[in-house]
Design a protein around this motif. Structure first.
Motif, short mmCIF file in Angstrom:
data_model
loop_
_atom_site.label_atom_id
_atom_site.label_comp_id
_atom_site.label_asym_id
_atom_site.label_seq_id
_atom_site.Cartn_x
_atom_site.Cartn_y
_atom_site.Cartn_z
N TRP A 39 -6.05 5.57 -6.93
CA TRP A 39 -6.85 6.44 -7.15
C TRP A 39 -6.07 7.86 -6.67
CZ3 TRP A 39 -6.61 11.11 -3.99
CH2 TRP A 39 -7.80 11.55 -4.30
N THR A 40 -6.72 8.60 -7.66
CA THR A 40 -6.00 10.03 -8.29
C THR A 40 -7.41 10.54 -8.21
OG1 THR A 40 -4.97 11.07 -9.53
CG2 THR A 40 -5.30 9.99 -10.89
N GLY A 41 -7.47 11.90 -7.66
CA GLY A 41 -8.65 13.57 -8.48
C GLY A 41 -9.64 12.62 -8.32
N VAL A 84 1.12 -1.06 -0.07
CA VAL A 84 0.14 0.27 -0.08
C VAL A 84 1.27 0.47 0.20
CG1 VAL A 84 -1.74 1.76 0.83
CG2 VAL A 84 -1.92 -1.25 1.33
N TRP A 85 0.65 2.43 -1.00
CA TRP A 85 1.58 3.78 -0.99
C TRP A 85 0.73 4.53 -1.02
CZ3 TRP A 85 1.18 6.11 -5.51
CH2 TRP A 85 0.91 5.67 -6.80
N HIS A 86 0.99 5.70 -0.64
CA HIS A 86 0.14 6.87 -1.21
C HIS A 86 1.54 8.00 -1.75
CE1 HIS A 86 1.66 8.86 2.70
NE2 HIS A 86 1.56 8.01 3.15
N ASN A 87 1.15 8.58 -2.46
CA ASN A 87 2.14 9.90 -2.94
C ASN A 87 1.64 11.05 -3.03
OD1 ASN A 87 5.03 10.43 -3.56
ND2 ASN A 87 4.09 11.88 -5.69
N GLU A 88 2.21 12.20 -2.36
CA GLU A 88 1.42 13.72 -1.48
C GLU A 88 2.15 14.75 -2.70
OE1 GLU A 88 -1.42 14.31 -0.81
OE2 GLU A 88 -2.25 12.09 -0.36
N PRO A 89 1.98 15.54 -3.47
CA PRO A 89 2.23 16.57 -4.18
C PRO A 89 3.61 17.07 -3.46
CG PRO A 89 0.44 17.18 -4.48
CD PRO A 89 0.16 16.27 -3.69
N GLY A 90 4.75 17.68 -3.73
CA GLY A 90 5.40 18.73 -2.76
C GLY A 90 7.07 18.67 -3.74
N VAL A 143 -13.21 6.41 -1.14
CA VAL A 143 -12.27 6.30 -1.07
C VAL A 143 -11.65 8.50 -0.66
CG1 VAL A 143 -9.71 6.37 -2.39
CG2 VAL A 143 -11.46 3.54 -2.34
N THR A 144 -12.64 8.57 -1.95
CA THR A 144 -12.13 9.93 -1.47
C THR A 144 -12.98 10.54 -0.87
OG1 THR A 144 -12.58 10.26 -3.79
CG2 THR A 144 -13.01 12.21 -3.06
N ARG A 190 2.49 16.51 -9.02
CA ARG A 190 1.60 17.56 -8.67
C ARG A 190 0.28 17.26 -8.25
NH1 ARG A 190 5.09 17.24 -13.64
NH2 ARG A 190 3.33 16.27 -14.56
N ALA A 191 -0.08 16.11 -8.21
CA ALA A 191 -1.10 14.48 -8.22
C ALA A 191 -0.51 14.15 -6.82
CB ALA A 191 -1.49 14.62 -9.51
N ALA A 192 -2.61 14.22 -6.43
CA ALA A 192 -1.92 13.04 -4.94
C ALA A 192 -2.48 11.73 -5.24
CB ALA A 192 -3.14 13.62 -3.91
#
Length: 248
Positions: A37-39, A14-20, A105-106, A58-60
């Motif tokens: 999941w995105t947008g 399981v992973w997540h990425n936030e803009p930075g 999820v959103t 640029r995107a979560a």
């Protein structure tokens, strides 16, 4: 910022990425498929044969990454039909159901955990991955030859190729190259010299590894090292943990 953890789903991450800050590191082939999941949308990332551009700065994103060979049974689609593609999950599952899952999820405070819960629930209603194909991936990842791997699982080489297309999205030769490159890059990220990483992972020499890098990733080893170092530095300047893999 990128972070990952082992999933409750066997073998998955399981992973997540936030803009930075920091550069976007391309997504390199790894033999895996992802539920994304995105947008506000749910997507399927098919198995890659080349690097994919990253929107990591640029995107979560949230994702569940399935180990090689595990995702086709989960999604109900042969892997080769999704090779090098990013498609809406609604193109694979009923659209009404996907919209409800995407909204769930959103709206969740922890989208990665919510996405994992979706995956765990769906996995209860799907057949488990073929253990024979898992053994194939493990054998190739350990450096076994295609002939030896086929013999170990009781398949002829032509049978292995056909079943690999459904399970991994491409033949065992490509899977072996992808897994070998990932092993080499893991050593490079740990500071192992290129020449030593090449030999340790079964390449004939550093030039061989450099060719594989260009063919599969579209980058030189030096450029990859620069991007990952810059990404780690940017993540280390923030309080959230950074991950060990490329961003999506």
């Amino acid at each position: 910022m990128y972070a990952e953890r082992a999933s409750l789903l066997d073998g998955a991450v399981v992973w997540h990425n936030e803009p930075g800050p920091g550069p976007a590191v391309p997504v390199l082939p790894d033999g895996c498929m992802d539920l994304l999941w995105t947008g506000g949308r749910l997507l399927v990332a098919g198995p890659d044969t080349h690097a994919q551009p990253s929107e990591g700065t640029r995107a979560a994103y949230a994702g569940v990454r399935f180990p090689p060979g595990a995702a086709p049974a989960f999604f109900g689609v042969p892997a080769h039909e999704l090779r090098d593609l990013r498609v809406d999950l609604a193109d694979v599952w009923p659209a009404r159901r996907v919209r409800a899952l995407a909204d769930r999820v959103t709206d969740a405070p922890d989208r990665a955990a919510a996405l994992e819960a979706v995956a765990l629930r769906h996995a209860l209603d799907t057949p488990p991955p073929d253990p024979l194909l898992r053994a194939v991936a493990q054998g190739l990842d350990a450096g076994g030859t295609i002939a030896a791997t086929a013999a170990a699982v009781g398949l002829g080489t032509r049978q292995l190729h056909r079943r690999s297309l459904d399970a991994f999205g491409y033949g065992p030769k490509t899977l072996a190259r992808v897994l070998r490159l990932q092993c080499a890059l893991a050593l490079v990220r740990d500071g192992v010299p290129y020449s030593e990483a090449a030999v340790a992972t079964g390449c004939s020499d550093q030039a061989h590894l450099a060719r594989e890098m260009r063919d599969l990733a579209g980058l030189t080893l030096g450029r990859y090292a620069e991007l990952t170092a810059a990404s780690r530095f940017a993540n280390s300047a923030t309080p959230a943990p950074s991950g060990s893999r490329t961003t999506a």
